[in-house]
Design a protein around this motif. Structure first.
Motif, short mmCIF file in Angstrom:
data_model
loop_
_atom_site.label_atom_id
_atom_site.label_comp_id
_atom_site.label_asym_id
_atom_site.label_seq_id
_atom_site.Cartn_x
_atom_site.Cartn_y
_atom_site.Cartn_z
N LYS A 1 0.81 -1.22 0.00
CA LYS A 1 0.00 0.00 0.00
C LYS A 1 0.85 1.27 0.00
O LYS A 1 0.53 2.24 -0.68
CB LYS A 1 -0.92 -0.02 1.22
CG LYS A 1 -1.80 1.21 1.36
CD LYS A 1 -2.68 1.13 2.60
CE LYS A 1 -3.55 2.38 2.74
NZ LYS A 1 -4.44 2.30 3.92
N LYS A 2 1.95 1.27 0.74
CA LYS A 2 2.76 2.48 0.89
C LYS A 2 3.41 2.95 -0.40
O LYS A 2 3.83 4.11 -0.51
CB LYS A 2 3.85 2.26 1.96
CG LYS A 2 4.83 1.17 1.61
CD LYS A 2 5.84 0.96 2.73
CE LYS A 2 6.82 -0.15 2.40
NZ LYS A 2 7.79 -0.39 3.49
N LEU B 1 -0.10 5.87 -4.52
CA LEU B 1 -0.87 7.03 -4.11
C LEU B 1 -2.26 6.56 -3.66
O LEU B 1 -2.76 5.55 -4.18
CB LEU B 1 -1.02 8.02 -5.27
CG LEU B 1 0.26 8.70 -5.76
CD1 LEU B 1 -0.02 9.46 -7.05
CD2 LEU B 1 0.82 9.63 -4.69
N PRO B 2 -2.90 7.24 -2.71
CA PRO B 2 -4.22 6.79 -2.22
C PRO B 2 -5.24 6.55 -3.33
O PRO B 2 -5.93 5.52 -3.33
CB PRO B 2 -4.66 7.94 -1.29
CG PRO B 2 -3.39 8.53 -0.81
CD PRO B 2 -2.42 8.41 -1.96
N ILE B 3 -5.32 7.47 -4.30
CA ILE B 3 -6.30 7.30 -5.38
C ILE B 3 -5.97 6.08 -6.24
O ILE B 3 -6.85 5.34 -6.68
CB ILE B 3 -6.41 8.58 -6.24
CG1 ILE B 3 -7.59 8.47 -7.19
CG2 ILE B 3 -5.11 8.86 -7.00
CD1 ILE B 3 -7.96 9.77 -7.87
N TYR C 1 -4.19 3.43 -5.19
CA TYR C 1 -4.37 2.26 -4.33
C TYR C 1 -5.83 1.81 -4.31
O TYR C 1 -6.14 0.64 -4.59
CB TYR C 1 -3.88 2.59 -2.91
CG TYR C 1 -4.18 1.53 -1.88
CD1 TYR C 1 -3.49 0.32 -1.87
CD2 TYR C 1 -5.18 1.73 -0.93
CE1 TYR C 1 -3.77 -0.66 -0.93
CE2 TYR C 1 -5.47 0.75 0.03
CZ TYR C 1 -4.76 -0.43 0.02
OH TYR C 1 -5.04 -1.40 0.94
N TYR C 2 -6.74 2.73 -4.00
CA TYR C 2 -8.16 2.37 -3.92
C TYR C 2 -8.74 2.06 -5.30
O TYR C 2 -9.59 1.18 -5.44
CB TYR C 2 -8.95 3.47 -3.22
CG TYR C 2 -8.65 3.55 -1.75
CD1 TYR C 2 -9.06 2.54 -0.89
CD2 TYR C 2 -7.92 4.62 -1.23
CE1 TYR C 2 -8.76 2.60 0.47
CE2 TYR C 2 -7.61 4.69 0.13
CZ TYR C 2 -8.04 3.67 0.97
OH TYR C 2 -7.74 3.71 2.30
#
Length: 197
Positions: free
Chosen positions: A174-175, A178-180, A182-183
């Protein structure tokens, strides 16, 4: 040697994306191109480990030995044709050799492999919504599939397994996303996985 290894890995990644669409003929036997590149890559990997061939996973080594003895016993007892079982055994040994002697792969190749799986997931979704009826492949000795995501592997179970492993990979790493991203990868891949059922 590094250049040859990288070239084989790129071929392996491309063959992985194309799945059953990229097949090779060897006399009466046809097989996916990915098998050819797996054999080449495992041979290169063994060559790189030639100075230290001590098994890093003895249980896989024992399994390889048991598989070879099992094939020989069945050939003698049941008198099966040799070609197809031998090809399956070679592929199994080559795949297990990569677990017995883990290969060293540079970061760029890893990124390329991740991109190929993402591309395969997107192609699988395209196939599901545009071409969901694979029943006519029954005439070519493939299992008929209706309204199931099969992607380039023509097999929803195998495709689902690859997507599941990719989901785990994304979750564990996950690290690095980027959040977008990843999801987005989680949702898209999970949707594709669900459509294989």
């Amino acid at each position: 040697m590094d250049f040859i290894k990288s070239l084989i890995l790129v071929g392996l990644i491309l063959a992985f994306f194309f799945g059953q669409l990229a097949r090779l003929n060897l006399g009466p036997v046809t097989f996916p191109a990915i098998d050819f590149f797996i054999v080449l890559f495992s041979l290169i990997n063994l060559f790189e480990h030639r100075r230290n061939l001590k098994s890093q996973n003895k249980y896989f080594s024992w399994f390889v030995l048991f598989s070879v003895l099992s094939l020989l016993a069945n050939l003698i007892y049941y008198r099966y044709p040799l070609i197809k079982p031998l090809f399956y055994l070679i592929r199994l040994i080559c795949l297990l050799s990569l677990l017995i002697y883990p290969p060293r792969i540079n970061q760029k190749i890893k990124y390329l492999f991740v991109l190929s799986i993402i591309a395969n997931v997107l192609f699988g979704l395209y196939q599901y919504f545009v071409w969901p009826d694979f029943t006519f492949f029954n005439s070519l000795n493939w299992d008929p599939h209706l309204s199931r995501l099969v992607s380039t592997f023509f097999d929803p179970t195998f495709t689902g397994l690859i997507y599941l492993m990719f989901l785990l990979f994304v979750f564990i790493n996950k690290k690095y996303f980027l959040p977008i991203t990843y999801y987005g990868l989680l949702i898209t891949t999970y949707l594709a996985l669900a459509l294989t059922y």
